[in-house]
Write a protein that holds these residues in place. Structure first.
Motif, PDB file in Angstrom:
ATOM      1  N   ALA A  87       4.831 -10.924  -1.844  1.00 13.57           N
ATOM      2  CA  ALA A  87       4.008 -11.987  -1.245  1.00 13.57           C
ATOM      3  C   ALA A  87       2.756 -12.148  -2.100  1.00 13.57           C
ATOM      4  N   LYS A  88       2.901 -12.800  -3.244  1.00 14.79           N
ATOM      5  CA  LYS A  88       1.796 -12.901  -4.191  1.00 14.79           C
ATOM      6  C   LYS A  88       0.630 -13.686  -3.628  1.00 14.79           C
ATOM      7  N   PHE A  89       0.914 -14.851  -3.015  1.00 17.75           N
ATOM      8  CA  PHE A  89      -0.167 -15.708  -2.526  1.00 17.75           C
ATOM      9  C   PHE A  89      -0.958 -15.018  -1.422  1.00 17.75           C
ATOM     10  N   ARG A  90      -0.226 -14.422  -0.458  1.00 23.26           N
ATOM     11  CA  ARG A  90      -0.927 -13.737   0.641  1.00 23.26           C
ATOM     12  C   ARG A  90      -1.697 -12.521   0.126  1.00 23.26           C
ATOM     13  N   SER A  91      -1.141 -11.834  -0.859  1.00 26.29           N
ATOM     14  CA  SER A  91      -1.834 -10.668  -1.416  1.00 26.29           C
ATOM     15  C   SER A  91      -3.125 -11.074  -2.112  1.00 26.29           C
ATOM     16  N   LEU A  92      -3.065 -12.168  -2.873  1.00 23.63           N
ATOM     17  CA  LEU A  92      -4.278 -12.639  -3.543  1.00 23.63           C
ATOM     18  C   LEU A  92      -5.306 -13.135  -2.521  1.00 23.63           C
ATOM     19  N   SER A  93      -4.815 -13.798  -1.458  1.00 25.55           N
ATOM     20  CA  SER A  93      -5.727 -14.258  -0.400  1.00 25.55           C
ATOM     21  C   SER A  93      -6.405 -13.075   0.279  1.00 25.55           C
ATOM     22  N   TRP A  94      -5.628 -12.024   0.524  1.00 22.54           N
ATOM     23  CA  TRP A  94      -6.186 -10.799   1.126  1.00 22.54           C
ATOM     24  C   TRP A  94      -7.259 -10.199   0.209  1.00 22.54           C
ATOM     25  N   CYS A  95      -6.958 -10.106  -1.051  1.00 19.07           N
ATOM     26  CA  CYS A  95      -7.900  -9.527  -2.013  1.00 19.07           C
ATOM     27  C   CYS A  95      -9.185 -10.343  -2.073  1.00 19.07           C
TER      28      CYS A  95
ATOM     29  N   LEU B 282     -19.707  -0.192   3.508  1.00 17.47           N
ATOM     30  CA  LEU B 282     -18.702  -1.152   3.975  1.00 17.47           C
ATOM     31  C   LEU B 282     -18.210  -2.007   2.811  1.00 17.47           C
ATOM     32  N   THR B 283     -19.111  -2.318   1.879  1.00 16.35           N
ATOM     33  CA  THR B 283     -18.712  -3.056   0.682  1.00 16.35           C
ATOM     34  C   THR B 283     -17.726  -2.237  -0.141  1.00 16.35           C
ATOM     35  N   VAL B 284     -18.003  -0.936  -0.269  1.00 18.74           N
ATOM     36  CA  VAL B 284     -17.084  -0.055  -0.986  1.00 18.74           C
ATOM     37  C   VAL B 284     -15.726  -0.024  -0.287  1.00 18.74           C
ATOM     38  N   GLY B 285     -15.759   0.104   1.049  1.00 19.71           N
ATOM     39  CA  GLY B 285     -14.511   0.141   1.808  1.00 19.71           C
ATOM     40  C   GLY B 285     -13.702  -1.129   1.675  1.00 19.71           C
ATOM     41  N   LEU B 286     -14.374  -2.280   1.735  1.00 20.10           N
ATOM     42  CA  LEU B 286     -13.668  -3.559   1.600  1.00 20.10           C
ATOM     43  C   LEU B 286     -13.098  -3.726   0.194  1.00 20.10           C
ATOM     44  N   ALA B 287     -13.816  -3.232  -0.794  1.00 21.54           N
ATOM     45  CA  ALA B 287     -13.290  -3.297  -2.170  1.00 21.54           C
ATOM     46  C   ALA B 287     -12.023  -2.457  -2.306  1.00 21.54           C
ATOM     47  N   VAL B 288     -12.008  -1.298  -1.646  1.00 23.06           N
ATOM     48  CA  VAL B 288     -10.805  -0.460  -1.675  1.00 23.06           C
ATOM     49  C   VAL B 288      -9.670  -1.128  -0.911  1.00 23.06           C
ATOM     50  N   LEU B 289      -9.982  -1.721   0.252  1.00 25.97           N
ATOM     51  CA  LEU B 289      -8.941  -2.386   1.044  1.00 25.97           C
ATOM     52  C   LEU B 289      -8.337  -3.569   0.293  1.00 25.97           C
ATOM     53  N   SER B 290      -9.146  -4.201  -0.557  1.00 26.62           N
ATOM     54  CA  SER B 290      -8.617  -5.362  -1.295  1.00 26.62           C
ATOM     55  C   SER B 290      -7.472  -4.970  -2.221  1.00 26.62           C
ATOM     56  N   LEU B 291      -7.369  -3.687  -2.564  1.00 25.62           N
ATOM     57  CA  LEU B 291      -6.313  -3.223  -3.466  1.00 25.62           C
ATOM     58  C   LEU B 291      -5.033  -2.839  -2.737  1.00 25.62           C
ATOM     59  N   TRP B 292      -5.056  -2.853  -1.415  1.00 22.47           N
ATOM     60  CA  TRP B 292      -3.906  -2.380  -0.639  1.00 22.47           C
ATOM     61  C   TRP B 292      -2.593  -3.082  -1.004  1.00 22.47           C
ATOM     62  N   PRO B 293      -2.536  -4.424  -1.109  1.00 29.43           N
ATOM     63  CA  PRO B 293      -1.243  -5.059  -1.455  1.00 29.43           C
ATOM     64  C   PRO B 293      -0.694  -4.608  -2.808  1.00 29.43           C
ATOM     65  N   PHE B 294      -1.597  -4.324  -3.734  1.00 31.07           N
ATOM     66  CA  PHE B 294      -1.148  -3.911  -5.064  1.00 31.07           C
ATOM     67  C   PHE B 294      -0.655  -2.467  -5.065  1.00 31.07           C
ATOM     68  N   LEU B 295      -1.289  -1.614  -4.267  1.00 32.93           N
ATOM     69  CA  LEU B 295      -0.893  -0.209  -4.211  1.00 32.93           C
ATOM     70  C   LEU B 295       0.349   0.012  -3.361  1.00 32.93           C
ATOM     71  N   SER B 296       0.570  -0.875  -2.397  1.00 29.71           N
ATOM     72  CA  SER B 296       1.705  -0.701  -1.492  1.00 29.71           C
ATOM     73  C   SER B 296       2.958  -1.425  -1.952  1.00 29.71           C
ATOM     74  N   GLY B 297       2.859  -2.223  -3.012  1.00 31.15           N
ATOM     75  CA  GLY B 297       4.021  -2.950  -3.506  1.00 31.15           C
ATOM     76  C   GLY B 297       4.232  -4.296  -2.862  1.00 31.15           C
ATOM     77  N   LEU B 298       3.308  -4.727  -1.989  1.00 27.31           N
ATOM     78  CA  LEU B 298       3.455  -6.021  -1.321  1.00 27.31           C
ATOM     79  C   LEU B 298       3.197  -7.190  -2.256  1.00 27.31           C
ATOM     80  N   PHE B 299       2.462  -6.955  -3.317  1.00 30.10           N
ATOM     81  CA  PHE B 299       2.121  -8.055  -4.215  1.00 30.10           C
ATOM     82  C   PHE B 299       3.364  -8.711  -4.799  1.00 30.10           C
ATOM     83  N   GLY B 300       4.378  -7.916  -5.110  1.00 28.07           N
ATOM     84  CA  GLY B 300       5.601  -8.477  -5.694  1.00 28.07           C
ATOM     85  C   GLY B 300       6.373  -9.324  -4.713  1.00 28.07           C
TER      86      GLY B 300
END
Length: 843
Positions: free
Chosen positions: A537-545, A517-535
């Motif tokens: 919604a930076k604050f929400r993306s960092l909060s998600w991570c 589950l730790t591995v899965g959560l670490a992978v999920l933390s990268l979702w905003p960066f891989l999907s292009g959402l970081f550009g």
């Protein structure tokens, strides 16, 4: 109406699939109609004294003190001079009731029987007590009554203390054992002047049973390494020494009394039991007296490589290990009563000090008794040799296993066929919404009638027929999908399929290893960066991570708005302090403060009511739900898991916000402030959108967080093992049902947090709840089917129980989510108005 019908049908099918595992793997081990079997030769003992020290670990009794002395000097002297000793290996669940059933009745209760009752008998079974002329019992009201109720006639006499005495907050729980020893002493004193009682005592085939609960209670309250637990062992040892002296004096030292000292289960270092850790499954066994071998000195290495002999300084004394169920035939053989007819125990001959003829006859009786379980006829003649009898017992037990499991493959195929059909139908319904069977069931019915199968077998075998008929009726949808394949984004579809398949496998592995589950959560933390959402919604993306990474720490830990909410926050602060205050009071042996108890129960009772008093606006209602549930969770926490709901709630809020950003980025919907969304507002059907591929990802996130909510602070062992410290804010007197209910509510709270979040995402992303739930259903069913194939009926009992628990958890989750979705809808959308402000009218 069609949606309600679909949910009811789906719920029914999943209940059937859920129950199938009990018919296939959890069939009762009991067979009725057997004839009691007894050894015809005269027994070596007229009476037997059984002492069970509840919760006593083998190492706690056998390990010497640093100065080389023993904390149980009397029992140590028995082992070294006039008795035989060993380790009794228990089966899971390592609880008091199944442990005593194995000891006294000689069989291991199935899980369904344990779940049906604690103090009463869910099924009728024979026991050594039932076969005696008289049995006198002293001890806990949780254990003794079930053997008295199950006995034929009126010859099992019980003497119990009030249930209120089993208080974990007691200043000294060893007083429970003192009560037992005092009652036994009074009993023998009164027998000297009571002629009828004395005559009964002088008869043969009698048992005296002492159930000592003090060690278990002190272990729960103070842990097995505590002074209270270890000193209680010394008290029991001195009590047993005095008991033996008193019994021998009463019967004139006639040499006709046998003694058995053992335990029903052990205990973990943190004071719980129920799972399969060696500290829970290894219990001491010391037997001495009439018909028992004296201490046997050995000079050669013994066939044990666990290292315990060296640790316990017992390499020179022969160690004779047994399975817990073997103790029942041992006791029956010593006093000459019939072996319990339900027993699967094998007589441990190395404990017996008797003639070869007696041993051979006893083994023969044991073999015939076990053979009676099977539908085969007893042999007309059997050579009375020990080796042949052992072989016969082994063959009979194998036959009994086959008798209980011969139809397992047939039923398993039927359930899998239904599973695949149902999942296929749900997929076709999803495709149909968004983007004639010729088999006759008569042959199956006739086969089941010939077999005289239970009614449930008809359900398992015939259920695939209407399911696959529905699949074939929707085959046109599959044809349309094939025709439109060229216009679909095939690579994107394939990518989603691969990712979801990988994600499902990760969740399956997480059932065995929480760290996944730790591995899965670490992978999920990268979702905003891989999907292009970081550009976007930076604050929400960092909060998600950051939220994912914070939550990822918990699986690595050991098991174990416009309207102010200041009153709720104060409530959380009080509840955070309450466990510390309660445990401090218990540590000082001052009992459970009444004020703490009132606050705890009031908080629990109001946890589902308080949120209904707040506004139905999204942010306000969610904050009220999360704070109220977190307050209750804090009262049920004993360590770092108290931080789990706040971190989970934080991540859920971020998830809601970032999903709305994802919808906006895809141009699917316009942005709407979360604070303006009202749960109670009627949904505009015209704004409900069609499914997108990204909705598969949303559904998977939901399933992932549900599994994380379940395993984030524990694992299978922590669910099966019960630590009373978690409920000390509510009660300290032992009550398995109330305590179990409180622990289940603690498990459910993170579920509700995730469910309310998913309900919010459905509203915020303007998607039909039915559509998302169907995707969740498919993912859950694929996991359940995976675990169905992983169920095993071989290996250790822990392995078997764990494999079945995985399937039960996933199936329960599917059924549970269907029911919990209704509860969360009410929790988010309904509001209670306790009073209304009256308007003043002036002329």
């Amino acid at each position: 109406m069609r949606m309600i019908t679909f949910l009811l049908v789906g719920l029914t099918i999943h209940v059937v699939f859920f129950l199938s595992i009990f018919d296939i793997y959890f069939t009762s081990p009991l067979v009725h109609g057997m004839t009691p079997q007894a050894t015809p030769l005269a027994p070596p003992a007229s009476r037997l004294v059984l002492v069970v020290a509840d919760g006593l670990r083998a190492d706690s009794l056998f390990t010497l003190l640093p100065n080389g002395s023993s904390r149980a000097p009397f029992l140590r002297s028995v082992m070294e001079e006039r008795g035989t000793w060993g380790v009794s290996h228990t089966h899971v669940p390592t609880e008091s009731r199944p442990g005593h059933v194995a000891l006294i009745a000689g069989f291991y209760e199935d899980v369904s029987a344990v779940a049906k009752g604690w103090k009463e008998n869910p099924v009728e079974f024979d026991s050594v007590f039932n076969e005696t002329k008289h049995t006198w019992c002293w001890g806990s009201p949780d254990i003794l009554p079930m053997f008295a109720k199950g006995a034929s006639g009126d010859h099992v006499y019980t003497h119990t203390y009030p249930a209120e005495e089993e208080d974990f907050a007691s200043t000294d729980a060893s007083r429970l054992d003192t009560w037992v020893f005092t009652q036994v002493k009074s009993f023998f004193q009164s027998a000297k002047s009571n002629s009828s009682l004395r005559a009964s005592l002088l008869e043969g085939e009698n048992i005296f049973f002492l159930h000592l609960l003090g060690i278990d209670t002190n272990g729960h309250a103070h842990r097995p390494m505590s002074r209270e637990y270890l000193e209680n062992i010394g008290l029991v040892d001195s009590g047993v020494a005095e008991l033996v002296s008193m019994v021998e004096d009463f019967f004139g030292h006639d040499g006709r009394t046998a003694y058995v000292f053992t335990s029903d289960h052990g205990m973990t270092n943190w004071g719980s039991h129920g799972a399969g850790h060696p500290s829970e499954t290894l219990t001491p066994l010391v037997v001495w007296g009439a018909g028992v071998h004296n201490a046997h000195i050995v000079t050669e290495p013994q066939p044990f490589n666990d290292g315990y002999l060296q640790d316990w300084k017992l390499e020179h004394l022969r160690r004779v290990d047994v399975n817990q169920a073997d103790i029942a035939p041992l006791m029956a053989s010593l006093i000459g009563v019939p072996f319990p007819v339900n027993s699967v125990g094998v007589l441990p001959l190395l404990y017996l000090n008797n003639s070869d003829q007696f041993k051979a006859e006893s083994m023969y009786t044991n073999a015939i008794q076990v053979l009676e379980h099977t539908p085969f006829h007893s042999p007309s003649s059997v050579y009375c040799q020990i080796s042949l009898c052992r072989s016969l017992i082994s063959s009979a037990l194998e036959g009994l296993v086959y008798y209980h499991t011969y139809d397992r493959f047939f039923l398993g195929c039927s359930v899998v066929l239904g599973f695949v059909g149902w999942t296929s139908y749900v997929v076709l319904v999803i495709l149909k919404t968004h983007a004639g069977l010729n088999r006759h069931p008569m042959v199956i019915t006739v086969f089941l009638l010939i077999q005289r199968s239970p009614i449930t077998y008809y359900i398992y075998c015939l259920l695939p027929v209407p399911v696959w008929y529905s699949v074939l009726k929707e085959s046109g949808t599959l044809t349309d999908l094939v025709r439109s394949a060229p216009s679909l984004p095939l690579w994107k579809c394939f990518g989603y399929f691969v990712l979801v398949a990988f994600g499902i496998e990760l969740l399956v592995v997480s059932f065995f290893h929480r760290a996944m589950l730790t591995v899965g959560l670490a992978v999920l933390s990268l979702w905003p960066f891989l999907s292009g959402l970081f550009g976007k919604a930076k604050f929400r993306s960092l909060s998600w991570c950051l939220g994912c990474l914070c939550l990822a720490a918990f699986p690595l830990m050991p098991v174990v708005g416009r309207e102010p909410n200041i009153h709720l926050m104060l409530h959380v602060a009080v509840c955070a302090y309450m466990p510390s205050l309660t445990h401090l009071s218990l540590q000082q042996k001052q009992g459970l403060p009444l004020l703490n108890q009132i606050i705890s129960w009031t908080t629990l009772a109001s946890s589902m009511l308080v949120p209904l008093l707040s506004s139905t606006r999204l942010f306000h209602r969610l904050l009220s739900i999360f704070l109220s549930l977190t307050a209750t969770y804090l009262l049920l926490s004993t360590g770092s898991e108290a931080l789990f709901p706040p971190v989970l709630s934080w991540l859920m809020f971020v998830w809601i916000n970032i999903e709305q950003e994802a919808m906006l980025a895809q141009g699917v919907s316009s942005r709407q402030e979360l604070s303006t969304i009202d749960f109670s507002a009627n949904i505009d059907i015209t704004k409900i959108r069609q499914l997108k591929l990204d909705d598969i990802r949303r559904s998977y996130f939901f399933v992932f967080f549900i599994i994380t909510a379940f395993f984030g602070t524990g694992n299978i062992a922590s669910i099966n093992s019960f630590d009373p410290a978690s409920v000390y804010c509510f009660l300290t007197v032992f009550n398995p049902f109330i305590m179990g209910g409180l622990m289940m509510w603690k498990v459910i709270i993170p579920f509700i947090i995730v469910m309310c979040t998913f309900e919010t995402i459905q509203v915020a992303t303007q998607l039909s709840s039915r559509s998302l739930f169907l995707i969740v259903l498919v993912i859950s069913d694929l996991m359940a089917l995976h675990f169905f194939f992983l169920v095993q009926d071989y290996g250790s009992w822990l392995d078997i129980g764990t494999s079945i628990s995985h399937y039960v958890i996933v199936m329960s989750m599917t059924i549970f989510l269907m029911l919990l979705s209704v509860v969360t809808h009410i929790l988010t959308s309904q509001r209670l108005i306790l009073w209304r402000r009256s308007k003043m009218h002036f002329p």
